[in-house]
Scaffold this active site. Sequence first.
Site, PDB file in Angstrom:
ATOM      1  N   PHE A  18       0.856  -1.187   0.000  1.00 48.67           N
ATOM      2  CA  PHE A  18       0.000   0.000   0.000  1.00 48.67           C
ATOM      3  C   PHE A  18       0.895   1.242   0.000  1.00 48.67           C
ATOM      4  O   PHE A  18       1.910   1.273   0.705  1.00 48.67           O
ATOM      5  CB  PHE A  18      -0.872   0.004   1.259  1.00 48.67           C
ATOM      6  CG  PHE A  18      -2.326   0.229   0.972  1.00 48.67           C
ATOM      7  CD1 PHE A  18      -2.823   1.521   0.900  1.00 48.67           C
ATOM      8  CD2 PHE A  18      -3.182  -0.839   0.773  1.00 48.67           C
ATOM      9  CE1 PHE A  18      -4.163   1.746   0.648  1.00 48.67           C
ATOM     10  CE2 PHE A  18      -4.524  -0.625   0.513  1.00 48.67           C
ATOM     11  CZ  PHE A  18      -5.023   0.665   0.448  1.00 48.67           C
ATOM     12  N   HIS A  48       1.817  -6.452   6.298  1.00 48.32           N
ATOM     13  CA  HIS A  48       0.787  -6.513   5.264  1.00 48.32           C
ATOM     14  C   HIS A  48       1.371  -6.823   3.888  1.00 48.32           C
ATOM     15  O   HIS A  48       0.663  -6.739   2.889  1.00 48.32           O
ATOM     16  CB  HIS A  48       0.016  -5.190   5.217  1.00 48.32           C
ATOM     17  CG  HIS A  48      -0.651  -4.841   6.507  1.00 48.32           C
ATOM     18  ND1 HIS A  48      -1.949  -5.189   6.809  1.00 48.32           N
ATOM     19  CD2 HIS A  48      -0.188  -4.184   7.607  1.00 48.32           C
ATOM     20  CE1 HIS A  48      -2.261  -4.756   8.012  1.00 48.32           C
ATOM     21  NE2 HIS A  48      -1.212  -4.143   8.520  1.00 48.32           N
ATOM     22  N   HIS A  52      -1.672 -12.031   3.767  1.00 46.07           N
ATOM     23  CA  HIS A  52      -1.577 -11.703   5.185  1.00 46.07           C
ATOM     24  C   HIS A  52      -2.943 -11.732   5.851  1.00 46.07           C
ATOM     25  O   HIS A  52      -3.982 -11.641   5.197  1.00 46.07           O
ATOM     26  CB  HIS A  52      -0.936 -10.325   5.386  1.00 46.07           C
ATOM     27  CG  HIS A  52      -1.724  -9.194   4.813  1.00 46.07           C
ATOM     28  ND1 HIS A  52      -1.610  -8.789   3.502  1.00 46.07           N
ATOM     29  CD2 HIS A  52      -2.659  -8.385   5.372  1.00 46.07           C
ATOM     30  CE1 HIS A  52      -2.434  -7.780   3.279  1.00 46.07           C
ATOM     31  NE2 HIS A  52      -3.087  -7.517   4.393  1.00 46.07           N
ATOM     32  N   ASP A  54      -5.085  -9.712   8.607  1.00 49.93           N
ATOM     33  CA  ASP A  54      -5.253  -8.519   9.441  1.00 49.93           C
ATOM     34  C   ASP A  54      -5.765  -8.947  10.810  1.00 49.93           C
ATOM     35  O   ASP A  54      -6.627  -9.825  10.921  1.00 49.93           O
ATOM     36  CB  ASP A  54      -6.285  -7.567   8.835  1.00 49.93           C
ATOM     37  CG  ASP A  54      -5.741  -6.747   7.684  1.00 49.93           C
ATOM     38  OD1 ASP A  54      -4.525  -6.785   7.438  1.00 49.93           O
ATOM     39  OD2 ASP A  54      -6.557  -6.069   7.031  1.00 49.93           O
ATOM     40  N   HIS A  58      -5.513  -3.816  13.800  1.00 49.37           N
ATOM     41  CA  HIS A  58      -5.283  -3.020  12.592  1.00 49.37           C
ATOM     42  C   HIS A  58      -6.352  -1.941  12.421  1.00 49.37           C
ATOM     43  O   HIS A  58      -6.060  -0.869  11.887  1.00 49.37           O
ATOM     44  CB  HIS A  58      -5.258  -3.946  11.375  1.00 49.37           C
ATOM     45  CG  HIS A  58      -5.040  -3.266  10.066  1.00 49.37           C
ATOM     46  ND1 HIS A  58      -4.046  -2.339   9.842  1.00 49.37           N
ATOM     47  CD2 HIS A  58      -5.701  -3.394   8.878  1.00 49.37           C
ATOM     48  CE1 HIS A  58      -4.102  -1.928   8.593  1.00 49.37           C
ATOM     49  NE2 HIS A  58      -5.101  -2.538   7.986  1.00 49.37           N
ATOM     50  N   HIS A 160     -13.869  -2.975   6.897  1.00 50.07           N
ATOM     51  CA  HIS A 160     -13.087  -3.368   8.068  1.00 50.07           C
ATOM     52  C   HIS A 160     -13.893  -3.192   9.354  1.00 50.07           C
ATOM     53  O   HIS A 160     -13.745  -3.981  10.302  1.00 50.07           O
ATOM     54  CB  HIS A 160     -11.798  -2.550   8.149  1.00 50.07           C
ATOM     55  CG  HIS A 160     -10.700  -3.039   7.257  1.00 50.07           C
ATOM     56  ND1 HIS A 160     -10.577  -2.643   5.951  1.00 50.07           N
ATOM     57  CD2 HIS A 160      -9.663  -3.893   7.497  1.00 50.07           C
ATOM     58  CE1 HIS A 160      -9.517  -3.217   5.411  1.00 50.07           C
ATOM     59  NE2 HIS A 160      -8.944  -3.992   6.330  1.00 50.07           N
ATOM     60  N   GLU A 172      -6.001 -11.111   3.029  1.00 54.81           N
ATOM     61  CA  GLU A 172      -5.905 -10.224   1.866  1.00 54.81           C
ATOM     62  C   GLU A 172      -4.672 -10.588   1.048  1.00 54.81           C
ATOM     63  O   GLU A 172      -3.762 -11.268   1.530  1.00 54.81           O
ATOM     64  CB  GLU A 172      -5.827  -8.769   2.325  1.00 54.81           C
ATOM     65  CG  GLU A 172      -7.086  -8.301   3.052  1.00 54.81           C
ATOM     66  CD  GLU A 172      -6.936  -6.956   3.740  1.00 54.81           C
ATOM     67  OE1 GLU A 172      -7.953  -6.257   3.875  1.00 54.81           O
ATOM     68  OE2 GLU A 172      -5.802  -6.611   4.162  1.00 54.81           O
TER      69      GLU A 172
END
Length: 208
Positions: A18, A48, A52, A54, A58, A160, A172
């Site tokens: 990201f 991440h 991965h 979460d 997070h 989320h 993800e």
Amino acid sequence: MKRLWDISPPVASGSPVFPGDTPYQQSWTAELGPGCPVNVSRLTLSPHVGAHADAPLHYAAEGQAVGRLDLAPYLGPCRVVHCLGRGPLIRPEDLAPHAAGMPPRVLVRTFERAPVDRWVDEFAAYAPETLEWLADRGVILVGIDTASVDPAPSKTLDAHQVLRRRDLRVLENLVLDDVPQGDYELIALPLKLMEADASPVRAVLREL
């Protein structure tokens, strides 16, 4: 031997993250040579990177770190559903045809070929109501082949927040390119990182 599908992207220098997140970096603290019998490396990376899990930490200040989570959701029967070309959000009607006998884990494929070597700004995500719909049907873990269950520009992270409220687990950055639709056994255990907001996983599917 039952067939295995490796649904984890490769992790190496250049793996996409990201924007603003910590990329994968590796250096050597010891190298084979005179007086040194081993190679030893140092890794710097966001948890991440790659496939991965979460953790609630997070997206919730009071949430659990990933190393404190029950492992049971990350191991067991799951269903892979293809949702290619369905638009920016996966909606309940996209999954409804696959609801009969739905196991407690659902992984959604959205890419024709997952972009494992580059970042893309536009990718499919879950509509919040879809996660509510899945939770109502007993699903405890959801997964997706994109960088997030929310759209990349989102600042409210509505999907989320459904994960938080419904106590769902999430995977993800999966790679489902070569996995036919259907039911499998999922094996994707996070590391026991007692203070971390996420963990890399080596995610695999095994035929039932």
